[in-house]
Design a protein around this motif. Structure first.
Motif, PDB file in Angstrom:
ATOM      1  N   GLU A  14       0.823  -1.210   0.000  1.00  0.00           N
ATOM      2  CA  GLU A  14       0.000   0.000   0.000  1.00  0.00           C
ATOM      3  C   GLU A  14       0.856   1.259   0.000  1.00  0.00           C
ATOM      4  OE1 GLU A  14      -2.423   2.059   3.441  1.00  0.00           O
ATOM      5  OE2 GLU A  14      -3.672   0.537   2.515  1.00  0.00           O
ATOM      6  N   ASN A  15       1.900   1.255   0.812  1.00  0.00           N
ATOM      7  CA  ASN A  15       2.778   2.417   0.937  1.00  0.00           C
ATOM      8  C   ASN A  15       4.189   2.002   0.528  1.00  0.00           C
ATOM      9  OD1 ASN A  15       0.554   3.736   2.321  1.00  0.00           O
ATOM     10  ND2 ASN A  15       1.172   2.593   4.144  1.00  0.00           N
TER      11      ASN A  15
ATOM     12  N   LYS B 112       4.351   6.300  -3.171  1.00  0.00           N
ATOM     13  CA  LYS B 112       2.898   6.085  -3.237  1.00  0.00           C
ATOM     14  C   LYS B 112       2.348   5.735  -1.861  1.00  0.00           C
ATOM     15  CE  LYS B 112       2.160   1.150  -4.037  1.00  0.00           C
ATOM     16  NZ  LYS B 112       1.383   0.141  -4.778  1.00  0.00           N
ATOM     17  N   PHE B 113       1.079   6.106  -1.661  1.00  0.00           N
ATOM     18  CA  PHE B 113       0.388   5.837  -0.416  1.00  0.00           C
ATOM     19  C   PHE B 113      -1.034   5.376  -0.715  1.00  0.00           C
ATOM     20  CE2 PHE B 113       3.562   9.075   0.414  1.00  0.00           C
ATOM     21  CZ  PHE B 113       4.208   8.588   1.534  1.00  0.00           C
TER      22      PHE B 113
ATOM     23  N   GLY C 146      -2.704   4.910   4.501  1.00  0.00           N
ATOM     24  CA  GLY C 146      -1.416   5.579   4.639  1.00  0.00           C
ATOM     25  C   GLY C 146      -1.524   7.063   4.356  1.00  0.00           C
ATOM     26  N   ALA C 147      -2.350   7.429   3.365  1.00  0.00           N
ATOM     27  CA  ALA C 147      -2.531   8.839   3.031  1.00  0.00           C
ATOM     28  C   ALA C 147      -3.147   9.600   4.191  1.00  0.00           C
ATOM     29  CB  ALA C 147      -3.398   8.969   1.782  1.00  0.00           C
TER      30      ALA C 147
ATOM     31  N   LEU D 161      -0.565  10.067   6.789  1.00  0.00           N
ATOM     32  CA  LEU D 161       0.417  11.057   6.359  1.00  0.00           C
ATOM     33  C   LEU D 161      -0.123  12.473   6.514  1.00  0.00           C
ATOM     34  CD1 LEU D 161       3.246  11.432   5.020  1.00  0.00           C
ATOM     35  CD2 LEU D 161       2.031  11.599   2.844  1.00  0.00           C
TER      36      LEU D 161
ATOM     37  N   PHE E  90       7.410  11.431   5.400  1.00  0.00           N
ATOM     38  CA  PHE E  90       7.453  10.022   5.001  1.00  0.00           C
ATOM     39  C   PHE E  90       8.197   9.192   6.054  1.00  0.00           C
ATOM     40  CE2 PHE E  90       7.769  11.718   0.365  1.00  0.00           C
ATOM     41  CZ  PHE E  90       6.486  12.210   0.456  1.00  0.00           C
TER      42      PHE E  90
ATOM     43  N   LEU F  83       5.975   8.617   8.977  1.00  0.00           N
ATOM     44  CA  LEU F  83       4.989   7.580   8.697  1.00  0.00           C
ATOM     45  C   LEU F  83       5.611   6.194   8.808  1.00  0.00           C
ATOM     46  CD1 LEU F  83       2.089   7.380   6.348  1.00  0.00           C
ATOM     47  CD2 LEU F  83       3.900   5.717   5.923  1.00  0.00           C
TER      48      LEU F  83
ATOM     49  N   LEU G 283       6.485   1.197   5.293  1.00  0.00           N
ATOM     50  CA  LEU G 283       6.768   1.936   4.060  1.00  0.00           C
ATOM     51  C   LEU G 283       7.827   1.112   3.328  1.00  0.00           C
ATOM     52  CD1 LEU G 283       6.437   4.405   2.229  1.00  0.00           C
ATOM     53  CD2 LEU G 283       8.164   5.585   3.608  1.00  0.00           C
TER      54      LEU G 283
END
Length: 271
Positions: free
Chosen positions: A119-120, A169-170, A174-175, A178, A199, A202, A208
Motif C-alpha cells: 500500500e505504501n 505512493k500511499f 497511509g494517506a 500522512l 514520510f 509515517l 513503508l
C-alpha cells in the motif's frame, strides 16, 4: 489513485539552465520535465493528476494545459516540498503517488511502484558496491527487511542503503496517516521541511516498503552538471528502451532487489 506533482520551486541552483522558466519547465530532449511526468502517469493508468504550482504558476498552467487540477502554493519562496504536499491534502485521501518535478526517470519505474502489492512504498536506488559515498545532497534511506527504517539528508552515509528517488505512493489509510503527520509538523513550524520528513515519520508507525530501481535509469536535476548528465547519458538510455514495448529487467533480478555493478546496472550519480 491520483498523481501529485510537486512543481512549486524555482530551481535557482540550476544557474540559468532553465532560463526564465521554473524548474519543472526545464526541457530535456525537447520536452519539459513535467510533461514527461504527466505522460508517464497517464501511461501507468493514472488520469487524475494534480500539480502544485508556485513560481510562475500561470506559465506552468499554460504549459500543462487542461485536464489537470492545480493547487497553488503562494508561499513557495518561504516553504518547501512538505508544505506543497500539505497544500494538496484534500486530494490525497483516496490514495496517491507523489513525484518531485525535477526527476527524469524511465517510465517502468513508476509502473513498478504502482503495481507493487504494498500500500505504501517508495522507489530507492540501492547503493552500488563501487559507488562513491553519498554526500550532503542525497536523501539517504536505510532499509531493513524491505521496509524504510530511516530517511534524511543528514544520515551518516555509512548507514544508508540507498537514495530516495522522490517518487512515493500511499494507499488510502497511509494517506490519511500522512496528512495527520503533516498537519502536526506544519503546526509545529515545519514549513521549510522536505516531504521525506513526513514520510520518515509515517515509516515509524506504518510499513513503508522500498522498491528498487532494478537498474533502470533516472536522475534528479538540481545543478547544471545534473542537467548535462541527464541530456548526455540518462535521456539516451530512457529513450532507447521506453517506447519499444520491452520492459523486462535489464539484469534479470527480482523486482525491488538491489542492483549490482557486475550486472551492468545503470545508476545515475547525482553529484
Amino acid at each position: 489513485m491520483r498523481g501529485i506533482i510537486l512543481a512549486a520551486g524555482k530551481g535557482s541552483r540550476l544557474n540559468g539552465t532553465a532560463g526564465e522558466s521554473p524548474k519543472c519547465l526545464v526541457k530535456v530532449g525537447g520536452e519539459t520535465l513535467i510533461d514527461r511526468q504527466i505522460r508517464a502517469l497517464r501511461r501507468a493508468g493514472i488520469d487524475e493528476i494534480a500539480v502544485v504550482v508556485g513560481c510562475k504558476a500561470e506559465m506552468v498552467r499554460r504549459s500543462c494545459g487542461h485536464g489537470i487540477t492545480y493547487v497553488e502554493n503562494s508561499r513557495y519562496a518561504q516553504t518547501n516540498s512538505m508544505y506543497s504536499l500539505w497544500m494538496a491534502r484534500p486530494l490525497l485521501f483516496e490514495g496517491f503517488v507523489v513525484l518531485n518535478c525535477d526527476v527524469l526517470f524511465h517510465p517502468v519505474l513508476l509502473s513498478d511502484l504502482i503495481a507493487s502489492k504494498h500500500e505504501n512504498a517508495l522507489l530507492i536506488a540501492y547503493r552500488e558496491a563501487d559507488q562513491a559515498p553519498f554526500g550532503d545532497e542525497e536523501m539517504k534511506v536505510q532499509v531493513r527487511c524491505g521496509r524504510v527504517r530511516e530517511m534524511s539528508k543528514q544520515m551518516d552515509p555509512a548507514d544508508a542503503d540507498g537514495e530516495n528517488l522522490g517518487i512515493v505512493k500511499f494507499g488510502p489509510e497511509g494517506a490519511a496517516e500522512l496528512v495527520s503527520i503533516m498537519d502536526r509538523l506544519i503546526a509545529a513550524g515545519g514549513v521549510r521541511d522536505w516531504a521525506p520528513r513526513a514520510f520518515r515519520e509515517l515509516a515509524q508507525v506504518r510499513p513503508l516498503h522500498a522498491i528498487g530501481t532494478r537498474g533502470f535509469p533516472w536522475i534528479e536535476i538540481d545543478f547544471p552538471e545534473d542537467y548535462q548528465r541527464a541530456v548526455r547519458e540518462i535521456l539516451p538510455q530512457i529513450d532507447g528502451t521506453a517506447d519499444d514495448g520491452d520492459l523486462d529487467m535489464p539484469s534479470g533480478r527480482l523486482p525491488g532487489t538491489p542492483a549490482h555493478a557486475e550486472h551492468g546496472a545503470i545508476t545515475a550519480e547525482l553529484r
